[in-house]
Design an enzyme around this catalytic site. Structure first.
Site, PDB file in Angstrom:
ATOM      1  N   ARG A  25      83.510 136.372   9.580  1.00 45.46           N
ATOM      2  CA  ARG A  25      82.257 137.027   9.217  1.00 45.46           C
ATOM      3  C   ARG A  25      82.405 138.522   9.471  1.00 45.46           C
ATOM      4  NH1 ARG A  25      76.358 136.707  12.244  1.00 45.46           N
ATOM      5  NH2 ARG A  25      77.308 138.428  13.386  1.00 45.46           N
ATOM      6  N   TYR A  64      74.001 145.016  13.959  1.00 43.75           N
ATOM      7  CA  TYR A  64      73.118 143.940  14.418  1.00 43.75           C
ATOM      8  C   TYR A  64      73.845 142.619  14.581  1.00 43.75           C
ATOM      9  CZ  TYR A  64      72.953 142.538   9.484  1.00 43.75           C
ATOM     10  OH  TYR A  64      73.277 142.154   8.223  1.00 43.75           O
ATOM     11  N   ASP A  87      76.283 138.124   7.164  1.00 39.10           N
ATOM     12  CA  ASP A  87      74.963 137.683   7.630  1.00 39.10           C
ATOM     13  C   ASP A  87      73.950 138.805   7.411  1.00 39.10           C
ATOM     14  OD1 ASP A  87      72.806 136.626   8.991  1.00 39.10           O
ATOM     15  OD2 ASP A  87      73.953 136.022  10.762  1.00 39.10           O
ATOM     16  N   HIS A 125      70.729 138.540   8.253  1.00 41.64           N
ATOM     17  CA  HIS A 125      69.759 138.465   9.353  1.00 41.64           C
ATOM     18  C   HIS A 125      68.316 138.699   8.908  1.00 41.64           C
ATOM     19  CE1 HIS A 125      70.468 138.165  13.816  1.00 41.64           C
ATOM     20  NE2 HIS A 125      71.538 137.626  13.308  1.00 41.64           N
ATOM     21  N   GLU A 129      74.540 134.983   4.324  1.00 43.50           N
ATOM     22  CA  GLU A 129      73.663 134.206   5.211  1.00 43.50           C
ATOM     23  C   GLU A 129      72.316 134.900   5.422  1.00 43.50           C
ATOM     24  OE1 GLU A 129      75.465 133.664   9.032  1.00 43.50           O
ATOM     25  OE2 GLU A 129      73.597 133.074   9.967  1.00 43.50           O
ATOM     26  N   GLU A 145      69.485 129.111  10.513  1.00 51.07           N
ATOM     27  CA  GLU A 145      69.721 129.084  11.959  1.00 51.07           C
ATOM     28  C   GLU A 145      68.424 129.106  12.758  1.00 51.07           C
ATOM     29  OE1 GLU A 145      72.201 132.618  12.265  1.00 51.07           O
ATOM     30  OE2 GLU A 145      70.644 133.644  13.388  1.00 51.07           O
ATOM     31  N   ARG A 185      72.441 125.999   7.821  1.00 52.89           N
ATOM     32  CA  ARG A 185      72.914 126.734   8.985  1.00 52.89           C
ATOM     33  C   ARG A 185      72.363 126.244  10.321  1.00 52.89           C
ATOM     34  NH1 ARG A 185      76.192 128.977  10.752  1.00 52.89           N
ATOM     35  NH2 ARG A 185      75.482 130.990  11.437  1.00 52.89           N
ATOM     36  N   GLU A 217      80.650 127.746  12.582  1.00 55.11           N
ATOM     37  CA  GLU A 217      80.679 129.058  13.244  1.00 55.11           C
ATOM     38  C   GLU A 217      81.223 128.871  14.667  1.00 55.11           C
ATOM     39  OE1 GLU A 217      76.816 130.771  13.940  1.00 55.11           O
ATOM     40  OE2 GLU A 217      77.601 132.807  13.900  1.00 55.11           O
ATOM     41  N   TRP A 265      64.490 141.311  12.831  1.00 51.67           N
ATOM     42  CA  TRP A 265      65.797 141.480  13.475  1.00 51.67           C
ATOM     43  C   TRP A 265      66.674 140.311  13.080  1.00 51.67           C
ATOM     44  CZ3 TRP A 265      69.311 139.081  16.671  1.00 51.67           C
ATOM     45  CH2 TRP A 265      70.405 139.889  17.060  1.00 51.67           C
TER      46      TRP A 265
END
Ligand code: EZ4
Ligand code: CO
Length: 409
Positions: free
Chosen positions: A147, A159, A217, A219, A243, A269, A290, A346, A409
């Site tokens: 990643r 981040y 990612d 986020h 992601e 996630e 995820r 992951e 975030w």
């Protein structure tokens, strides 16, 4: 086989972990992970004050019944705290059942469907040379899938990654929560990010060639149209997945993203039940699920989500940052090995102190994980080591735009 003892163990080797330990009347011990990054004591209290007493005297073999009892019986369904608590119980009971059967857990989940579980690691750098360095370090560790996260010019931090990824040879110890009295605040600029990220992927492809598997990612930082634009601009660099491109609450948002890009999408996630995926799966709006075992009600629930996803050619990409404890990681590896629609796992590496508290049996060779052949999950908890690492409050960062507006975030 009755449940005799239920202990909620909170320790902080490298970072905070909430572990549930269940002991049966015939002496079998099972572990479950209930760690919820930055909100750990909420789950510890839920388990301690509202669940532990309900488990005493129950048949440890009745995993499904116990799951339904805790989920439906609470009346208040879903949510990360509830589902992490249920996950901790579920995984501990699977650990016990597998120990009773004297088999590694994956055998009870259907047996191995593959010889190893392909893992991806996290490379990051504030600039491109630092990122290349990080990629090379991951390749040296055996990772075949990586990643890529990078600093954006004008913004001070990257981040979702460690504040100091390689300090003292340790990796990601506090990732990304920090032990500060208040959350650290970071600054964000989506337009600058959208301009910069494709240039980084171009540089990485030029340097490392077409075969290295690359992931990214987002986020939850983009609107659907911004995510569509990013997906499209990354198409030449052949990502394994993009992601969490948009905030995860609105499943319909992914329709728009999907219409505009063939970059594969991964999400989930922060999801905690199958209902978070319903539209995403039935409309085939994503390619990878995820969710973590730890945040989605355990092995029993995640296996059902993944089997539902399999009917739509959607694969697994189980969450495995350092805030998933070695117990949660072991549960993920057993599930990964057994399911048919495995995608990728992951795998960030835990620090030395964590490995001292959690004695583990898994292996990581040539980019592939294997949970090992010990009966159960293959993890034991070292109380003596844990007693050295007391809980310390920690927070994930909070994000603001340059004008001060709070951003995802
Ligand atoms: O920031 O687990 O894909 N992995 C991630 C993680 C998350 C943390 C939050 O607790 O996005 O690193
Ligand atoms: Co993520």
């Amino acid at each position: 086989m009755k449940i005799e003892k239920v202990e909620v163990l909170v320790s902080s080797p490298d970072r905070n972990f909430v572990t549930l330990r269940i002991t049966t009347d015939d002496g079998l011990v099972g572990l479950g992970d209930g760690t919820l990054n930055g909100r750990e004591l909420a789950v510890a209290s839920y388990l301690e004050n509202h669940v532990a007493a309900l488990l005493i005297g129950r048949d440890a073999h009745q995993i499904e019944d116990t799951w339904q009892y805790l989920y439906r019986g609470a009346y208040w369904r879903r949510g990360p705290v509830t589902m992490a608590a249920i996950a901790a119980v579920d995984v501990a009971l699977w650990d016990i059942k597998a120990k009773a059967a004297n088999m590694p857990l994956y055998q009870l989940l259907g047996g191995a469907s593959r010889t190893g579980v392909r893992a991806y690691g996290h490379a990051s750098g504030l600039d491109v040379p630092e990122l290349f360095d990080s990629i090379r370090k991951h390749q040296a560790l055996g990772y075949k899938a990586i990643r890529i996260q990078t600093g954006v010019p004008g913004l001070g931090s990257v981040y979702g990654v460690a504040s100091s990824p390689t300090v003292g040879g340790k990796r990601y110890d506090y990732e990304p929560a920090r032990r500060t009295a208040l959350p650290v605040e970071e600054t964000w600029d989506t337009a600058a990010y959208l301009r910069h990220v494709p240039t980084v992927f171009e540089a990485v492809r030029n340097e490392f060639g077409p075969e290295l598997t690359l992931l990214h990612d987002g986020h939850h930082r983009m609107t659907p149209i911004q995510a569509a634009k990013l997906g499209k601009s990354l198409e030449p660099y052949d990502l394994f997945w993009l992601e969490d491109c948009t905030p995860a609450e609105n499943q319909e948002a992914l329709r728009l993203v999907r219409q505009h890009t063939v970059t594969p999408l991964a999400i989930g996630e922060i999801f905690n039940t199958v209902w978070d995926y319903q539209t995403l799966i039935t409309e085939q709006l994503i390619d990878y699920v995820r969710s973590a075992v730890t945040h989605t009600g355990g092995i029993s629930a995640l296996k059902k989500i993944l089997e539902f996803a399999a009917q739509y050619q959607i694969k697994s990409g189980i969450h495995g940052p350092t805030d998933i404890s070695p117990v949660g990681m072991a549960a993920a590896m057993h599930l990964d090995l057994a399911i048919h629609n495995f995608g990728i796992q992951e795998y960030m590496q835990h620090g030395d102190a964590t490995n001292e508290v959690f004695i583990q049996s898994f292996s990581f060779e040539d980019g592939y994980l294997h949970p090992g052949e010990q009966a159960g999950l293959g993890v034991t908890y070292n109380d003596e080591a844990a007693s050295k690492f007391e809980y310390q409050g920690a927070y994930l960062p909070v994000n603001r735009l340059k004008d001060g507006t709070v951003h995802d975030w």
